[in-house]
Write a protein that holds these residues in place. Sequence first.
Motif, short mmCIF file in Angstrom:
data_model
loop_
_atom_site.label_atom_id
_atom_site.label_comp_id
_atom_site.label_asym_id
_atom_site.label_seq_id
_atom_site.Cartn_x
_atom_site.Cartn_y
_atom_site.Cartn_z
N ILE A 27 0.92 -1.23 0.08
CA ILE A 27 0.07 -0.03 0.01
C ILE A 27 0.89 1.03 0.01
O ILE A 27 1.95 1.20 0.36
CB ILE A 27 -0.93 -0.07 1.26
CG1 ILE A 27 -0.17 -0.02 2.50
CG2 ILE A 27 -1.87 -1.09 1.18
CD1 ILE A 27 -1.07 0.33 3.67
N SER A 28 0.29 2.51 -0.25
CA SER A 28 0.99 3.73 -0.17
C SER A 28 1.33 4.19 1.08
O SER A 28 0.67 3.92 2.00
CB SER A 28 0.01 4.63 -1.10
OG SER A 28 -1.12 5.06 -0.32
N LEU A 35 -4.32 4.37 7.91
CA LEU A 35 -4.88 3.18 8.65
C LEU A 35 -4.35 2.91 9.84
O LEU A 35 -4.99 2.30 10.87
CB LEU A 35 -4.58 1.91 7.58
CG LEU A 35 -5.55 1.60 6.34
CD1 LEU A 35 -5.11 0.71 5.42
CD2 LEU A 35 -7.01 1.85 6.83
N ARG A 36 -2.83 3.22 10.05
CA ARG A 36 -2.26 2.95 11.30
C ARG A 36 -2.72 3.73 12.42
O ARG A 36 -2.86 3.33 13.63
CB ARG A 36 -0.77 3.55 10.87
CG ARG A 36 0.05 3.44 12.25
CD ARG A 36 1.69 4.10 12.23
NE ARG A 36 2.32 4.13 13.30
CZ ARG A 36 3.66 4.46 13.48
NH1 ARG A 36 4.37 4.34 12.28
NH2 ARG A 36 4.17 4.59 14.47
N PHE A 37 -2.97 5.06 12.13
CA PHE A 37 -3.55 5.85 13.19
C PHE A 37 -4.92 5.84 13.63
O PHE A 37 -5.51 6.03 14.47
CB PHE A 37 -3.19 7.28 12.82
CG PHE A 37 -1.48 7.36 13.21
CD1 PHE A 37 -1.01 7.73 14.55
CD2 PHE A 37 -0.83 7.52 12.11
CE1 PHE A 37 0.19 7.83 14.78
CE2 PHE A 37 0.80 7.62 12.44
CZ PHE A 37 0.94 7.86 13.74
N ILE A 196 -6.83 -0.47 0.42
CA ILE A 196 -7.25 -1.44 1.50
C ILE A 196 -6.33 -2.76 1.33
O ILE A 196 -6.44 -3.41 0.18
CB ILE A 196 -8.68 -1.86 1.46
CG1 ILE A 196 -9.51 -0.66 1.64
CG2 ILE A 196 -8.90 -2.86 2.79
CD1 ILE A 196 -9.22 0.18 3.00
N PRO A 197 -5.16 -2.94 2.27
CA PRO A 197 -4.68 -4.24 2.11
C PRO A 197 -5.45 -5.55 1.84
O PRO A 197 -6.65 -5.51 2.46
CB PRO A 197 -3.77 -4.16 3.49
CG PRO A 197 -3.75 -2.91 3.93
CD PRO A 197 -5.15 -2.21 3.78
N TRP A 203 -1.80 -6.25 7.34
CA TRP A 203 -2.61 -6.05 8.19
C TRP A 203 -1.85 -6.28 9.69
O TRP A 203 -2.01 -5.46 10.57
CB TRP A 203 -3.82 -6.86 8.44
CG TRP A 203 -4.95 -6.27 7.49
CD1 TRP A 203 -5.23 -6.87 6.19
CD2 TRP A 203 -5.51 -5.01 7.60
NE1 TRP A 203 -6.23 -6.11 5.71
CE2 TRP A 203 -6.44 -4.81 6.16
CE3 TRP A 203 -5.67 -4.07 8.50
CZ2 TRP A 203 -7.41 -4.03 6.20
CZ3 TRP A 203 -6.50 -3.05 8.09
CH2 TRP A 203 -7.25 -2.82 7.23
N ILE A 204 -1.02 -7.20 9.66
CA ILE A 204 -0.18 -7.50 11.20
C ILE A 204 0.50 -6.23 11.32
O ILE A 204 0.88 -5.62 12.39
CB ILE A 204 0.64 -8.63 10.95
CG1 ILE A 204 -0.25 -9.83 10.97
CG2 ILE A 204 1.77 -8.70 11.97
CD1 ILE A 204 0.48 -11.01 10.70
N ALA A 205 1.39 -5.81 10.25
CA ALA A 205 2.02 -4.62 10.10
C ALA A 205 1.41 -3.21 10.79
O ALA A 205 1.82 -2.28 11.49
CB ALA A 205 2.79 -4.18 8.90
N ILE A 206 0.16 -3.20 9.98
CA ILE A 206 -0.64 -1.89 10.58
C ILE A 206 -1.12 -2.03 12.14
O ILE A 206 -1.12 -1.18 12.72
CB ILE A 206 -1.77 -1.81 9.54
CG1 ILE A 206 -1.66 -1.46 8.24
CG2 ILE A 206 -2.92 -0.69 9.98
CD1 ILE A 206 -2.53 -1.68 7.05
#
Length: 282
Positions: A27-28, A35-37, A196-197, A203-206
């Motif tokens: 993803i960008s 998504l992280r925040f 959207i991943p 998703w684990i990283a996010i």
Amino acid sequence: MPTLFMIIATLFWGASFLFIKLALQEISTASFIFLRFLVATISMAPIMAFSSISLNRKVVKQGIILGLLQLGIIFLQTLGLETISASLSGFLTGLYIVFILVIQFIRQRRIPSFTDIATSVACLGGLGLLTHNFEVTNGVGVLYTIGCALCMALYIYALDAYSANNNAVLSTFIQMASITAFSSILFLLPGNNLQIPTQPITWIAILFCGICCSSISFWLQNKAQRHLGAFKVSIILMLEPIFCTIFACFILGEKLYAEAYIGIIMILASIAVINVRLKEVE
């Protein structure tokens, strides 16, 4: 305990380099930050909903300022990681300690002490040895990461001014929410759509970066800095590239060379010197 809080936060941030690199493969930058925040904000929402913490205009304003500075740190660092190696990113981000001394000089109108300068130089020297394998594919990534270091220094000093009288949970929540809101504006720009991943590892990283590296780590820093002060926090944060290197060795199978061990010793020695000082430098 405050020092332990900062070490835990730095441990999470050291691991974040690897997770960010993984997420950016799918993803960008804008999508990852949003998504992280968003995850970080949602993770703190139950605490805010079931607590008796009350909002006030001053804390909201300070939280937004801190959020903007954090957005600058994360956005510029993530942009830099698209074109430079994690090692070089770790070294350039460590330049914040130089900016800390410059800000300290401007604020206090006095030259930093010999101990401050010596420990800062030792940290940078150790960081240079630790991250010696520099790989540059695009010089603009260097500029982005130096900008990240400046934002980081400003954030440390702003938090130093705000943390003493603020509720750490409320301040952190406002930071997370404001970063989410401001980063969503990026999707209004042409050609910058939310991605959207689809890969579980993304998703684990996010989730890891959102919960551990954002809501928990920023709360830990907020709690710790009111007791430690800006300069001691900036020195402890030099553990970040050490943790990053350790994770890279165990997870990615990277090898440590002799100069890397020397660099680690120099950084740890500098942190030890600062922690035994009787008087903290503000």
